[in-house]
Enzyme design. Sequence first.
Site, PDB file in Angstrom:
ATOM      1  N   LYS A 185      19.918   1.372  31.629  1.00 27.47           N
ATOM      2  CA  LYS A 185      19.502   1.438  33.037  1.00 27.47           C
ATOM      3  C   LYS A 185      18.007   1.170  33.206  1.00 27.47           C
ATOM      4  CE  LYS A 185      17.717   5.934  34.341  1.00 27.47           C
ATOM      5  NZ  LYS A 185      17.286   6.613  33.142  1.00 27.47           N
ATOM      6  N   ALA A 208      23.413   4.901  31.287  1.00 29.21           N
ATOM      7  CA  ALA A 208      22.208   5.583  31.800  1.00 29.21           C
ATOM      8  C   ALA A 208      21.903   6.822  30.971  1.00 29.21           C
ATOM      9  CB  ALA A 208      22.388   5.937  33.271  1.00 29.21           C
ATOM     10  N   TYR A 210      10.707  -1.401  25.294  1.00 31.82           N
ATOM     11  CA  TYR A 210      12.146  -1.117  25.388  1.00 31.82           C
ATOM     12  C   TYR A 210      12.713  -1.687  26.692  1.00 31.82           C
ATOM     13  CZ  TYR A 210      16.358   1.912  25.594  1.00 31.82           C
ATOM     14  OH  TYR A 210      17.632   2.403  25.688  1.00 31.82           O
ATOM     15  N   VAL A 217      23.595   9.255  28.243  1.00 31.63           N
ATOM     16  CA  VAL A 217      24.713   9.505  27.320  1.00 31.63           C
ATOM     17  C   VAL A 217      24.201  10.409  26.197  1.00 31.63           C
ATOM     18  CG1 VAL A 217      26.516   8.427  25.919  1.00 31.63           C
ATOM     19  CG2 VAL A 217      25.432   7.104  27.753  1.00 31.63           C
TER      20      VAL A 217
END
Length: 260
Positions: free
Chosen positions: A143, A186, A155, A188
């Site tokens: 996300k 998003a 990243y 986890v």
Amino acid sequence: MDLGLQEKVIIVTGGTKGIGEAISKEIAAEGGIPVFIGRTPEDGDKLLKELEANSQNGHFIQADLNDPEACKKIVAETVKKFSSIYGLVNNAGTNDGIGLENGSPKKFKNSLNSNLNHYYEMAHYCLEHLKISKGSIVNISSKTALTGQGGTSGYAAAKGAQLALTREWASELLPYQIRVNAIIPAEVQTPQYNSWISTFDNPEEKLKKITDKIPLGNRMTTSEEIAHTAVFLLSERSSHTTGQLLVVDGGYTHLDRSIT
Ligand code: NAP
């Protein structure tokens, strides 16, 4: 539903932990052969034993994807052992916190290298085999590519590029009937997520603040939920789906502003 993945050889980078591990297990449960890549032999061996105990197939290759020769060797070893490759799940990555203010041009380049380059290299070396199998590629993005996060330029840039490459490869590979899709998770709860959340003074409170904002069920997405979407996208059951960016996040990225 039978996904028709029996005996299909599918490489999963970072397939030994977290989201990648769940994808490897789901492929094996479907009768496929996950070839999982990680740096830590103990994790690979543990997963292999778990699959064997369930009479399932799998193969572990220890490699550091940042090594420039690694991807070529992984593909060569897979083809030598199994003679074919049906699928590739590009998944390994680390939110390494190289920001604009707290980073440097050198650290930014290293972050891009370790989060992005192996996605291209793996796809490049797998291509001749995917052309034969008319296979499928799934890129795991984040996300942060859509929302930003702050303090993680390398990243976020890599994750955004993975979405662009998904569309680009889907176009380039149309003539070969190779489908390419991306999954955007998003929140986890994986080993990587747990070590990030533990950096806060009160991790439980921080976690609650996050889950309170996840519209569907006020809970984290499970690795298995990402894996279910991944095996669907790998399989013939999604045979007319390509170039798609699927956000699997309980509505976190897109529904928040619509809820009062
Ligand atoms: P994780 O728990 O850290 O697991 C990462 C896996 O990748 C491990 O198997 C690790 O094995 C392997 N790996 C990492 N770097 C590697 C390298 N250089 N060479 C070989 N293997 C490597 O991560 P995760 O949370 O499951 O994340 C997986 C993907 O989902 C990443 O692309 C991440 O950006 C994305 N994602 C995750 C979340 C989340 O909430 N968790 C959210 C958005 C996106 P070794 O440690 O043994 O190398």
